[in-house]
Design an enzyme around this catalytic site. Sequence first.
Site, PDB file in Angstrom:
ATOM      1  N   LYS A 213       0.838  -1.221   0.000  1.00 24.17           N
ATOM      2  CA  LYS A 213       0.000   0.000   0.000  1.00 24.17           C
ATOM      3  C   LYS A 213       0.862   1.256   0.000  1.00 24.17           C
ATOM      4  O   LYS A 213       0.504   2.283  -0.542  1.00 24.17           O
ATOM      5  CB  LYS A 213      -0.880   0.041   1.260  1.00 24.17           C
ATOM      6  CG  LYS A 213      -2.212  -0.641   1.092  1.00 24.17           C
ATOM      7  CD  LYS A 213      -3.114  -0.305   2.276  1.00 24.17           C
ATOM      8  CE  LYS A 213      -4.069  -1.444   2.535  1.00 24.17           C
ATOM      9  NZ  LYS A 213      -4.526  -1.523   3.918  1.00 24.17           N
TER      10      LYS A 213
ATOM     11  N   LYS B 138     -10.531   0.880   9.938  1.00 24.37           N
ATOM     12  CA  LYS B 138     -10.660   2.296  10.288  1.00 24.37           C
ATOM     13  C   LYS B 138      -9.772   3.176   9.421  1.00 24.37           C
ATOM     14  O   LYS B 138      -9.937   4.373   9.381  1.00 24.37           O
ATOM     15  CB  LYS B 138     -10.357   2.505  11.771  1.00 24.37           C
ATOM     16  CG  LYS B 138      -9.040   1.930  12.223  1.00 24.37           C
ATOM     17  CD  LYS B 138      -8.976   1.813  13.742  1.00 24.37           C
ATOM     18  CE  LYS B 138      -7.771   0.980  14.143  1.00 24.37           C
ATOM     19  NZ  LYS B 138      -7.876   0.294  15.381  1.00 24.37           N
TER      20      LYS B 138
ATOM     21  N   LYS C 108     -11.330  -6.499   4.412  1.00 27.30           N
ATOM     22  CA  LYS C 108     -11.692  -6.295   5.826  1.00 27.30           C
ATOM     23  C   LYS C 108     -12.168  -4.866   6.081  1.00 27.30           C
ATOM     24  O   LYS C 108     -11.616  -3.925   5.514  1.00 27.30           O
ATOM     25  CB  LYS C 108     -10.416  -6.575   6.629  1.00 27.30           C
ATOM     26  CG  LYS C 108     -10.553  -6.624   8.102  1.00 27.30           C
ATOM     27  CD  LYS C 108      -9.184  -6.754   8.751  1.00 27.30           C
ATOM     28  CE  LYS C 108      -8.388  -5.463   8.648  1.00 27.30           C
ATOM     29  NZ  LYS C 108      -7.161  -5.418   9.439  1.00 27.30           N
TER      30      LYS C 108
HETATM   31  P1  TYM Z   1      -6.286  -3.249  15.602  1.00 27.35           P
HETATM   32  O1  TYM Z   1      -6.233  -1.990  16.383  1.00 27.35           O
HETATM   33  O2  TYM Z   1      -6.097  -3.176  14.128  1.00 27.35           O
HETATM   34  O3  TYM Z   1      -7.622  -4.015  15.876  1.00 27.35           O
HETATM   35  C1  TYM Z   1      -8.080  -4.245  17.202  1.00 27.35           C
HETATM   36  C2  TYM Z   1      -8.836  -5.569  17.285  1.00 27.35           C
HETATM   37  O4  TYM Z   1      -9.966  -5.527  16.387  1.00 27.35           O
HETATM   38  C3  TYM Z   1      -9.911  -6.641  15.518  1.00 27.35           C
HETATM   39  N1  TYM Z   1     -10.455  -6.224  14.212  1.00 27.35           N
HETATM   40  C4  TYM Z   1     -11.443  -6.844  13.568  1.00 27.35           C
HETATM   41  N2  TYM Z   1     -12.184  -7.918  13.884  1.00 27.35           N
HETATM   42  C5  TYM Z   1     -13.139  -8.294  13.005  1.00 27.35           C
HETATM   43  N3  TYM Z   1     -13.391  -7.651  11.833  1.00 27.35           N
HETATM   44  C6  TYM Z   1     -12.673  -6.561  11.479  1.00 27.35           C
HETATM   45  N4  TYM Z   1     -12.919  -5.939  10.342  1.00 27.35           N
HETATM   46  C7  TYM Z   1     -11.649  -6.120  12.370  1.00 27.35           C
HETATM   47  N5  TYM Z   1     -10.760  -5.091  12.333  1.00 27.35           N
HETATM   48  C8  TYM Z   1     -10.035  -5.177  13.466  1.00 27.35           C
HETATM   49  C9  TYM Z   1      -8.435  -7.016  15.436  1.00 27.35           C
HETATM   50  O5  TYM Z   1      -8.259  -8.355  15.023  1.00 27.35           O
HETATM   51  C10 TYM Z   1      -7.977  -6.764  16.849  1.00 27.35           C
HETATM   52  O6  TYM Z   1      -8.268  -7.858  17.686  1.00 27.35           O
HETATM   53  N6  TYM Z   1      -1.750  -5.043  16.490  1.00 27.35           N
HETATM   54  C11 TYM Z   1      -3.085  -4.964  17.028  1.00 27.35           C
HETATM   55  C12 TYM Z   1      -3.136  -4.302  18.396  1.00 27.35           C
HETATM   56  C13 TYM Z   1      -2.266  -4.972  19.389  1.00 27.35           C
HETATM   57  C14 TYM Z   1      -2.525  -6.187  20.079  1.00 27.35           C
HETATM   58  C15 TYM Z   1      -1.386  -6.401  20.903  1.00 27.35           C
HETATM   59  C16 TYM Z   1      -3.597  -7.076  20.083  1.00 27.35           C
HETATM   60  C17 TYM Z   1      -1.046  -4.511  19.802  1.00 27.35           C
HETATM   61  N7  TYM Z   1      -0.538  -5.372  20.704  1.00 27.35           N
HETATM   62  C18 TYM Z   1      -1.313  -7.531  21.726  1.00 27.35           C
HETATM   63  C19 TYM Z   1      -3.500  -8.184  20.907  1.00 27.35           C
HETATM   64  C20 TYM Z   1      -2.389  -8.407  21.715  1.00 27.35           C
HETATM   65  C21 TYM Z   1      -3.921  -4.139  16.082  1.00 27.35           C
HETATM   66  O7  TYM Z   1      -3.429  -3.356  15.329  1.00 27.35           O
HETATM   67  O8  TYM Z   1      -5.248  -4.302  16.209  1.00 27.35           O
END
Ligand code: TYM
Length: 330
Positions: A114, A197, A194
Amino acid sequence: MKRMVSGIKPTGELTLGNYIGAIKNFIEFQNEYEMFIFIADLHALTKPQDRLKLRKRIKDITALYIACGLDPDKVTIFIQSEIPAHSQLAYLLECHSYIGELGRMTQYKDQISKQAGESITASLFTYPVLMAADIILYDADFVPVGDDQKQHIELTRNIAQRFNSRHGDFFKVPEPVIPKQGARIMDLQDPLNKMSKSDDSDKGYILLLDDLNRIKNKIKGAVTDSFSDVRFDLEKKPGISNLMTIYSTLTKKSIKEIEDKYRGKGYGEFKSDLADIVVATIKPIQEKYNNIIKSTKIDEILDVGRDKISKIAYKKIMKANNKLGLGRKR
Ligand code: TYM
């Protein structure tokens, strides 16, 4: 009590995907597990951020966690960057991670394609190692996440196992908990991608803080497929199947029940009902959010979280340093 750890990155406003794939499950688990839920603000810095907007989003996510139903008496809520041990451990884990395995991460590959032609930060590459640190710093048993984070949790397990095999049993090897339904809510305009945001088209996602009429319009305007029967078929009918998944997760009605209810009826009636269901879920969240965001509660909750978590994190990072021969023997 088994421990769960998870977080959300404050790179944009929270979507219905975040709610269904992650937050809703945190709430369902909060009575059964010890939960540590954080705002992954360090992860947001992999791309340039406006500092004031970032700070607002950190508060917003905290308020939304509570407005969605996380109970601060049961769940420890904190900000990742307020616990220095996350970045300290990330470095130690980088010394146990390989360039090859990081380069194979799908999210990384997607991001660099991207951002083609732009400069890619080193932190985008090491992102999953910081995530591994977030999790194993607390010896988490489980990590509730949506489907897109599964590969990162697998990497976390590999890194933890590698560390343990070199230095003796030290970190718990965590398991992902991915919901059977709703683990990947798709974009309303492009149901093969997906809901995110950070998407360009704002019609493709629903924000938890969107205007309620706008939410209704977004659902009514969601791309659906030709053949107007309400039937679940991910391959042939990804648009309607995504909407049915949202319907099912928010009402706890099975896909079969939904198919039976709308047999012989068109998409119009189904979408209109779904719009009401989504609004009925989000309206009370917005009302609670509006109260919390004005109060002093958020800072109080984050202070309590930071103080409790700091102690646990400090002990573990000191032990890890010791294990590796850093500093002086204590
Ligand atoms: P993030 O901020 O992108 O998303 C947060 C959580 O939401 C879930 N999610 C979704 N689930 C279903 N459908 C969707 N369209 C969708 N979009 C997002 C993600 O799977 C996630 O559970 N790297 C992670 C944040 C993080 C984290 C961690 C999570 C940092 N350290 C340690 C767990 C453990 C992230 O960017 O999620």
